[in-house]
Scaffold this motif. Structure first.
Motif, PDB file in Angstrom:
ATOM      1  N   VAL A 241      31.674  29.656  31.113  1.00  0.00           N
ATOM      2  CA  VAL A 241      31.460  29.211  29.741  1.00  0.00           C
ATOM      3  C   VAL A 241      29.977  28.880  29.582  1.00  0.00           C
ATOM      4  CG1 VAL A 241      32.092  27.539  27.970  1.00  0.00           C
ATOM      5  CG2 VAL A 241      33.797  28.282  29.642  1.00  0.00           C
ATOM      6  N   GLY A 242      29.349  29.463  28.571  1.00  0.00           N
ATOM      7  CA  GLY A 242      27.920  29.278  28.360  1.00  0.00           C
ATOM      8  C   GLY A 242      27.186  30.586  28.572  1.00  0.00           C
ATOM      9  N   ASP A 243      25.886  30.486  28.647  1.00  0.00           N
ATOM     10  CA  ASP A 243      25.042  31.679  28.786  1.00  0.00           C
ATOM     11  C   ASP A 243      25.309  32.360  30.128  1.00  0.00           C
ATOM     12  OD1 ASP A 243      23.107  33.608  28.693  1.00  0.00           O
ATOM     13  OD2 ASP A 243      21.415  32.228  28.926  1.00  0.00           O
ATOM     14  N   ALA A 244      25.799  33.582  30.073  1.00  0.00           N
ATOM     15  CA  ALA A 244      26.111  34.314  31.305  1.00  0.00           C
ATOM     16  C   ALA A 244      24.901  34.999  31.904  1.00  0.00           C
ATOM     17  CB  ALA A 244      27.204  35.342  31.039  1.00  0.00           C
ATOM     18  N   GLY A 245      23.819  35.127  31.132  1.00  0.00           N
ATOM     19  CA  GLY A 245      22.625  35.775  31.652  1.00  0.00           C
ATOM     20  C   GLY A 245      22.923  37.172  32.164  1.00  0.00           C
ATOM     21  N   GLU A 246      22.537  37.429  33.401  1.00  0.00           N
ATOM     22  CA  GLU A 246      22.751  38.742  34.005  1.00  0.00           C
ATOM     23  C   GLU A 246      23.965  38.744  34.932  1.00  0.00           C
ATOM     24  OE1 GLU A 246      20.833  41.281  33.104  1.00  0.00           O
ATOM     25  OE2 GLU A 246      19.785  39.873  31.767  1.00  0.00           O
ATOM     26  N   ALA A 247      24.902  37.820  34.704  1.00  0.00           N
ATOM     27  CA  ALA A 247      26.008  37.637  35.646  1.00  0.00           C
ATOM     28  C   ALA A 247      27.017  38.771  35.641  1.00  0.00           C
ATOM     29  CB  ALA A 247      26.726  36.316  35.356  1.00  0.00           C
ATOM     30  N   VAL A 248      27.098  39.530  34.551  1.00  0.00           N
ATOM     31  CA  VAL A 248      28.167  40.524  34.430  1.00  0.00           C
ATOM     32  C   VAL A 248      28.118  41.561  35.545  1.00  0.00           C
ATOM     33  CG1 VAL A 248      29.118  42.357  32.986  1.00  0.00           C
ATOM     34  CG2 VAL A 248      28.384  40.213  31.944  1.00  0.00           C
ATOM     35  N   ASP A 249      26.956  42.142  35.791  1.00  0.00           N
ATOM     36  CA  ASP A 249      26.849  43.191  36.808  1.00  0.00           C
ATOM     37  C   ASP A 249      27.197  42.656  38.191  1.00  0.00           C
ATOM     38  OD1 ASP A 249      26.135  44.990  34.870  1.00  0.00           O
ATOM     39  OD2 ASP A 249      23.982  44.908  35.308  1.00  0.00           O
ATOM     40  N   GLY A 250      26.687  41.460  38.506  1.00  0.00           N
ATOM     41  CA  GLY A 250      26.978  40.878  39.813  1.00  0.00           C
ATOM     42  C   GLY A 250      28.453  40.581  39.988  1.00  0.00           C
ATOM     43  N   LEU A 251      29.082  40.008  38.967  1.00  0.00           N
ATOM     44  CA  LEU A 251      30.514  39.718  39.048  1.00  0.00           C
ATOM     45  C   LEU A 251      31.330  40.994  39.163  1.00  0.00           C
ATOM     46  CD1 LEU A 251      30.958  36.801  36.499  1.00  0.00           C
ATOM     47  CD2 LEU A 251      31.459  36.733  38.942  1.00  0.00           C
ATOM     48  N   THR A 252      30.893  42.031  38.483  1.00  0.00           N
ATOM     49  CA  THR A 252      31.598  43.313  38.573  1.00  0.00           C
ATOM     50  C   THR A 252      31.609  43.816  40.012  1.00  0.00           C
ATOM     51  OG1 THR A 252      31.013  43.885  36.293  1.00  0.00           O
ATOM     52  CG2 THR A 252      31.625  45.696  37.766  1.00  0.00           C
ATOM     53  N   ARG A 253      30.482  43.706  40.691  1.00  0.00           N
ATOM     54  CA  ARG A 253      30.415  44.181  42.078  1.00  0.00           C
ATOM     55  C   ARG A 253      31.172  43.238  43.022  1.00  0.00           C
ATOM     56  NH1 ARG A 253      25.336  46.037  40.057  1.00  0.00           N
ATOM     57  NH2 ARG A 253      24.330  44.013  40.372  1.00  0.00           N
ATOM     58  N   ILE A 254      31.037  41.933  42.824  1.00  0.00           N
ATOM     59  CA  ILE A 254      31.727  40.968  43.693  1.00  0.00           C
ATOM     60  C   ILE A 254      33.241  41.130  43.580  1.00  0.00           C
ATOM     61  CG2 ILE A 254      32.242  38.512  43.996  1.00  0.00           C
ATOM     62  CD1 ILE A 254      29.294  37.986  43.130  1.00  0.00           C
ATOM     63  N   CYS A 255      33.752  41.087  42.362  1.00  0.00           N
ATOM     64  CA  CYS A 255      35.194  41.157  42.146  1.00  0.00           C
ATOM     65  C   CYS A 255      35.740  42.533  42.487  1.00  0.00           C
ATOM     66  CB  CYS A 255      35.528  40.796  40.699  1.00  0.00           C
ATOM     67  SG  CYS A 255      35.040  39.124  40.218  1.00  0.00           S
ATOM     68  N   GLY A 256      34.992  43.571  42.116  1.00  0.00           N
ATOM     69  CA  GLY A 256      35.461  44.924  42.395  1.00  0.00           C
ATOM     70  C   GLY A 256      35.587  45.207  43.878  1.00  0.00           C
ATOM     71  N   TRP A 257      34.565  44.843  44.662  1.00  0.00           N
ATOM     72  CA  TRP A 257      34.619  45.098  46.107  1.00  0.00           C
ATOM     73  C   TRP A 257      35.753  44.303  46.746  1.00  0.00           C
ATOM     74  CZ3 TRP A 257      34.398  42.290  50.595  1.00  0.00           C
ATOM     75  CH2 TRP A 257      34.216  43.030  51.782  1.00  0.00           C
ATOM     76  N   THR A 258      35.895  43.039  46.366  1.00  0.00           N
ATOM     77  CA  THR A 258      36.930  42.192  46.959  1.00  0.00           C
ATOM     78  C   THR A 258      38.314  42.740  46.675  1.00  0.00           C
ATOM     79  OG1 THR A 258      35.503  40.245  46.706  1.00  0.00           O
ATOM     80  CG2 THR A 258      37.845  39.845  47.073  1.00  0.00           C
ATOM     81  N   ALA A 259      38.575  43.098  45.415  1.00  0.00           N
ATOM     82  CA  ALA A 259      39.898  43.602  45.045  1.00  0.00           C
ATOM     83  C   ALA A 259      40.204  44.935  45.701  1.00  0.00           C
ATOM     84  CB  ALA A 259      40.003  43.718  43.528  1.00  0.00           C
ATOM     85  N   GLU A 260      39.234  45.835  45.680  1.00  0.00           N
ATOM     86  CA  GLU A 260      39.484  47.189  46.165  1.00  0.00           C
ATOM     87  C   GLU A 260      39.468  47.289  47.685  1.00  0.00           C
ATOM     88  OE1 GLU A 260      36.503  49.446  44.158  1.00  0.00           O
ATOM     89  OE2 GLU A 260      37.209  48.803  42.174  1.00  0.00           O
ATOM     90  N   THR A 261      38.652  46.449  48.343  1.00  0.00           N
ATOM     91  CA  THR A 261      38.524  46.535  49.800  1.00  0.00           C
ATOM     92  C   THR A 261      39.496  45.611  50.526  1.00  0.00           C
ATOM     93  OG1 THR A 261      36.172  47.043  49.536  1.00  0.00           O
ATOM     94  CG2 THR A 261      36.907  46.389  51.731  1.00  0.00           C
ATOM     95  N   LEU A 262      39.668  44.402  50.015  1.00  0.00           N
ATOM     96  CA  LEU A 262      40.522  43.429  50.691  1.00  0.00           C
ATOM     97  C   LEU A 262      41.921  43.354  50.101  1.00  0.00           C
ATOM     98  CD1 LEU A 262      37.986  40.465  51.136  1.00  0.00           C
ATOM     99  CD2 LEU A 262      38.323  42.496  52.570  1.00  0.00           C
ATOM    100  N   GLY A 263      42.110  43.924  48.912  1.00  0.00           N
ATOM    101  CA  GLY A 263      43.395  43.833  48.241  1.00  0.00           C
ATOM    102  C   GLY A 263      44.335  44.975  48.606  1.00  0.00           C
ATOM    103  N   ASP A 264      45.517  44.917  48.009  1.00  0.00           N
ATOM    104  CA  ASP A 264      46.546  45.933  48.207  1.00  0.00           C
ATOM    105  C   ASP A 264      46.814  46.575  46.851  1.00  0.00           C
ATOM    106  OD1 ASP A 264      48.645  47.519  48.971  1.00  0.00           O
ATOM    107  OD2 ASP A 264      50.074  45.868  49.242  1.00  0.00           O
ATOM    108  N   GLY A 265      46.094  47.651  46.570  1.00  0.00           N
ATOM    109  CA  GLY A 265      46.180  48.249  45.244  1.00  0.00           C
ATOM    110  C   GLY A 265      45.512  47.384  44.198  1.00  0.00           C
ATOM    111  N   GLY A 266      44.454  46.688  44.605  1.00  0.00           N
ATOM    112  CA  GLY A 266      43.796  45.733  43.718  1.00  0.00           C
ATOM    113  C   GLY A 266      42.801  46.381  42.779  1.00  0.00           C
ATOM    114  N   ALA A 267      42.406  45.607  41.774  1.00  0.00           N
ATOM    115  CA  ALA A 267      41.424  46.064  40.796  1.00  0.00           C
ATOM    116  C   ALA A 267      40.787  44.844  40.152  1.00  0.00           C
ATOM    117  CB  ALA A 267      42.077  46.958  39.739  1.00  0.00           C
ATOM    118  N   ALA A 268      39.599  45.035  39.605  1.00  0.00           N
ATOM    119  CA  ALA A 268      38.879  43.936  38.944  1.00  0.00           C
ATOM    120  C   ALA A 268      38.744  44.241  37.456  1.00  0.00           C
ATOM    121  CB  ALA A 268      37.501  43.760  39.569  1.00  0.00           C
TER     122      ALA A 268
END
Length: 273
Positions: A241-268
């Motif tokens: 909540v608040g100014d996200a700045g440039e957080a979107v790209d970083g969160l996309t990579r963090i969440c995407g890698w975690t879900a796809e690599t460590l998950g079971d059919g995961g997605a972000a």
């Protein structure tokens, strides 16, 4: 309450939360103004991954253990891996840093950290983890009650809200706390961590949050498996909540890698409200 983070330290949810937190701290450091970080549910600060709790759950091995061995993890995990190395003296990863240690380790001389923890045993461990850091304060107090009170009325403020979600009113308390912090300081940013069990619970929270605050909201879902069993923790979400700045790209990579690599059919899924 029965929740003990020692069972879950270093799991996939910690990797998402702490990698994102460190990215926000790095971005905040570009502003010379002092930063106040308030942690409403700080926990013990440091966790023993060789202890019986972590060994029994096996969550750390499936989380930080796999991250440490990965060769394809995005660069956004590098600050977390470096912090773990500092905590463990460059040796094997026996101890895992919680948010209090990570924030205190990243503070500049003009910054301060306030960690709230109600459980006496966890608070005692938190005080020990923060020893020798005069700019870091450990309070045995209700973080929901103190977050807005201890937030400066101006300047950089980052509030981390990460309750165990065992109490029936935790979601309501989170919304109230975010709204109170933003009333105190309209520039404050609040990072909320939540479990993902079923979408209706999470969507209802987002609706309530939108009604309560007049601020940009960024949601990042890390779905480790399909959300078809509401009794399981099927993933986690971060809401900024608040100014996200440039957080979107970083969160996309963090969440995407975690879900796809460590998950079971995961997605972000990352989106603005």
């Amino acid at each position: 309450m029965n929740y003990r983070h020692a069972f879950h330290a270093g799991n996939f949810a910690d990797l998402v939360k702490h990698a994102a937190l460190l990215q926000l701290l790095i971005a905040s450091a570009a502003d010379p103004a002092p930063l106040t970080v308030i942690d409403t549910h700080a926990g013990a600060g440091v966790y023993d991954l060789a202890g019986p709790e972590a060994q029994r759950s096996g969550e750390a091995a499936a989380g930080v253990g796999r991250l440490s061995e990965a060769r394809d993890a995005p660069a956004e995990f590098a600050p977390l891996l470096a912090a773990m190395k500092r905590l463990n003296g460059g040796g094997p990863t026996r101890r895992y840093p919680g948010s209090p240690w990570l924030v205190a380790d990243a503070l500049r001389p003009q910054d301060r950290y306030i960690g709230c923890e109600l459980r006496p045993s966890e608070h005692a461990a938190l005080r020990k983890a923060l020893l020798g850091r005069p700019d870091a304060e450990a309070l045995c107090a209700d973080g929901f009650a103190l977050a807005a009170e201890r937030s400066p009325g101006a300047g950089q403020v980052l509030v981390l809200i990460d309750p165990p979600f065992e109490r029936g009113d935790d979601y309501v308390q989170v919304v109230r706390t975010v709204a109170a912090v933003r009333r105190k300081n309209a520039a404050a940013r609040v990072l909320v961590w939540l479990p993902l069990k079923d979408l209706e619970t999470f969507d209802a929270f987002l609706r309530d949050l939108e009604d309560a605050v007049d601020a940009p909201i960024l949601a990042a879902e890390t779905r480790m498996r399909p959300l078809d069993d509401p009794l399981r923790m099927n993933g986690c979400a971060l809401v900024l909540v608040g100014d996200a700045g440039e957080a979107v790209d970083g969160l996309t990579r963090i969440c995407g890698w975690t879900a796809e690599t460590l998950g079971d059919g995961g997605a972000a899924r990352i989106y603005r409200l």
